[in-house]
Write a protein that holds these residues in place. Structure first.
Motif, PDB file in Angstrom:
ATOM      1  N   GLU A   1      -1.359   6.708  -3.935  1.00  0.00           N
ATOM      2  CA  GLU A   1      -2.509   7.542  -3.565  1.00  0.00           C
ATOM      3  C   GLU A   1      -2.527   8.783  -4.454  1.00  0.00           C
ATOM      4  O   GLU A   1      -2.026   9.849  -4.079  1.00  0.00           O
ATOM      5  N   HIS A   2      -3.118   8.640  -5.599  1.00  0.00           N
ATOM      6  CA  HIS A   2      -3.017   9.711  -6.602  1.00  0.00           C
ATOM      7  C   HIS A   2      -3.755  10.976  -6.189  1.00  0.00           C
ATOM      8  O   HIS A   2      -3.271  12.084  -6.432  1.00  0.00           O
ATOM      9  N   THR A   3      -4.911  10.820  -5.533  1.00  0.00           N
ATOM     10  CA  THR A   3      -5.655  12.013  -5.103  1.00  0.00           C
ATOM     11  C   THR A   3      -4.817  12.805  -4.100  1.00  0.00           C
ATOM     12  O   THR A   3      -4.705  14.032  -4.195  1.00  0.00           O
ATOM     13  N   THR A   4      -4.244  12.082  -3.138  1.00  0.00           N
ATOM     14  CA  THR A   4      -3.424  12.760  -2.128  1.00  0.00           C
ATOM     15  C   THR A   4      -2.248  13.461  -2.782  1.00  0.00           C
ATOM     16  O   THR A   4      -1.894  14.594  -2.429  1.00  0.00           O
ATOM     17  N   ARG A   5      -1.650  12.813  -3.743  1.00  0.00           N
ATOM     18  CA  ARG A   5      -0.479  13.408  -4.403  1.00  0.00           C
ATOM     19  C   ARG A   5      -0.870  14.700  -5.133  1.00  0.00           C
ATOM     20  O   ARG A   5      -0.159  15.695  -5.088  1.00  0.00           O
ATOM     21  N   MET A   6      -2.036  14.627  -5.759  1.00  0.00           N
ATOM     22  CA  MET A   6      -2.517  15.801  -6.491  1.00  0.00           C
ATOM     23  C   MET A   6      -2.798  16.945  -5.514  1.00  0.00           C
ATOM     24  O   MET A   6      -2.371  18.076  -5.715  1.00  0.00           O
TER      25      MET A   6
ATOM     26  N   ASP B   1       0.837  -1.206   0.000  1.00  0.00           N
ATOM     27  CA  ASP B   1       0.000   0.000   0.000  1.00  0.00           C
ATOM     28  C   ASP B   1       0.873   1.258   0.000  1.00  0.00           C
ATOM     29  O   ASP B   1       0.690   2.149   0.826  1.00  0.00           O
ATOM     30  N   PHE B   2       1.823   1.301  -0.899  1.00  0.00           N
ATOM     31  CA  PHE B   2       2.748   2.439  -0.926  1.00  0.00           C
ATOM     32  C   PHE B   2       1.990   3.745  -1.158  1.00  0.00           C
ATOM     33  O   PHE B   2       1.087   3.797  -1.999  1.00  0.00           O
ATOM     34  N   PRO B   3       2.390   4.816  -0.438  1.00  0.00           N
ATOM     35  CA  PRO B   3       1.653   6.082  -0.593  1.00  0.00           C
ATOM     36  C   PRO B   3       1.783   6.674  -1.992  1.00  0.00           C
ATOM     37  O   PRO B   3       0.959   7.508  -2.382  1.00  0.00           O
TER      38      PRO B   3
END
Ligand code: FMN
Length: 429
Positions: free
Chosen positions: A388-393, A383-385
């Motif tokens: 998490e595309h939304t969080t990255r955006m 579950d690498f961060p």
């Protein structure tokens, strides 16, 4: 300049147990040495079972005094998963034996390949030699472990811990029913209206310790296979139980090396939680509260298994009636939690441990531990961060905007409210 004598104690442990002369050779060498370097891989948050057995032999033969005032240090290799508990353990033993503990060095298993790390190791060694020369003194880290002279005699039999559906297994190394541990197990069993299976680790044919050969990495097949009974026992009894009770007597600063053998040999399951979802309780004879390191190992073990630690029953401070109550309550809790399938959330021990495994199994250890990789993939452990595309955006946008002082001022004003906003929404719904 210095003479280094190496004794491999782990893979010769059976010889050392039987052959007094070979053991004496080691003792003579210890006596004439200026410093003693303990060196070991980390196995299940400690040293391997055979290594621990050597420490037990020193105590059984009453020759701890040979170690007194010797300068000592501890060197391990590991993947840094609970290496600190192994270090605490050996440090504690050295303090018990009045040695002069100069320090420990925890190398990653591949550190030797890095020039920087080789330099660090040489520096550690040079300091160790220097301090031997200067006869440096160090304060101890650990107080002696004091046993209470107390005989537990159970009162009335228990009752009331009822479950029809759950399978319960007690595993112990208690050799004698007429010990506190033996009597505690009997009292614990009486809390149930039906017979509980007890397996004694001494009755199980275990040919030897984990060889660290990693042949199990591919498909969880241990090289011992059916050469002994361990694998069958673990697969058919331990894995089949819903409720597991580990019962042991404290031996130095851990349980016995027989118990350690049990844990080490379970390594054929790789880094996968082979006891996931089970309820686990400990019945311990001895001063557990004086050895927080051991308690941490047990907690970390259960969290690592993604199981639920229901509690400990020890004979260390209760009167007999108090211990009866502890055992009764432990039995009831095990059943209650099993019935409600409760697994408490992991702490740093479980969360941090799994992140180390996740990274190594995805990366450098993927090849030998193929089976772990397949299982981790299947169960979503990777579950690498970065995923998490939304969080990255969001991060990218917010970091860009926060370059503007006016935006930062507004953020600072609203920080707390915005942090709890999504949580508040859940509560309001
Ligand atoms: C049975 C077993 C248990 C292990 N337990 C741990 C552990 O608790 N923590 C850790 O960081 N590494 C653990 N390891 C990894 C070893 O400590 C590491 O690979 C070490 O460098 C092996 O040293 P060696 O090649 O001298 O045997 C374990 C390995 C085995 C085989």
């Amino acid at each position: 300049q210095h003479e280094l004598i190496i004794f491999n104690i782990s893979n010769r442990i059976k010889k050392l147990e039987k052959d007094a002369q070979v053991f004496q050779e080691i003792l003579d060498s210890i006596q004439s040495s200026d410093g003693i370097l303990w060196a070991s891989p980390v196995y299940y948050m400690l040293v391997p079972a055979n290594y621990k057995r050597f420490i037990e032999l020193i105590s059984e033969k009453d020759v701890e005094h040979l170690f007194k005032n010797k300068h000592t240090a501890f060197l391990t290799t590991s993947i840094h998963s609970f290496d600190h508990t192994a270090h605490n353990y050996i440090h504690g033993i050295c303090d018990d034996w009045d040695m002069r503990f100069a320090g420990s060095f925890s190398a990653d298993m591949y550190d030797l390949l890095k020039a920087e790390e080789r330099k660090r190791l040489c520096c550690f060694a040079a300091n160790f030699f220097e301090e031997i020369k200067k006869n440096t003194l160090y304060s101890k880290n650990y107080m002696p472990v004091i046993w209470r002279d107390f005989k537990y005699v159970s009162g009335e039999s228990g009752s009331g811990a009822e479950t029809e559906k759950k399978k319960i297994l007690i595993v112990t190394d208690a050799n004698d029913r007429q010990t506190n541990l033996g009597r505690m197990i009997e009292r614990f069993k009486s809390s149930f209206s039906f017979e509980i299976e007890v397996v004694n680790l001494w009755d199980i044919d275990i040919k030897g310790g984990c060889l660290g050969c990693i042949q199990c990495g591919y498909d969880n097949q241990c090289v011992y296979k059916d050469k002994d009974y361990y694998i069958e026992f673990y697969n058919t009894k331990v894995k089949a139980a819903d409720i597991l009770v580990w019962a042991g007597t404290i031996t130095d600063r851990y349980l016995s090396s027989r118990w350690k053998l049990f844990f080490d040999r379970s390594f054929y399951n790789g880094h996968q939680p082979s006891l996931k979802g089970k309820q686990i309780g400990f019945i311990i004879s001895g001063p557990l509260s004086q050895i927080p390191n051991l308690r941490q190992i047990m907690e970390a073990y259960v969290e690592g298994q993604q199981a639920n630690l229901c509690g400990f029953a020890t004979d260390e401070y209760g009167d007999s009636q108090g211990i009866d109550n502890l055992l009764q309550n432990l039995a009831e809790r095990l059943v209650q939690f099993a019935d409600s399938s409760y697994i408490k959330p992991p702490t740093f021990l479980g969360v941090g441990g799994l992140k180390i495994f996740r990274d190594d199994i995805w990366g450098r250890l993927r090849f030998p531990f193929r089976s772990d990789y397949v299982a981790y993939k299947k169960y979503g452990v990777f579950d690498f961060p970065q995923k998490e595309h939304t969080t990255r955006m969001q991060n990218a946008i917010m970091l860009l905007l926060s370059k503007a002082p006016i935006f930062r001022r507004e953020v600072n004003k609203r920080m707390k409210d915005e942090m709890i906003k999504p949580l508040q929404k859940v509560l309001d719904d």
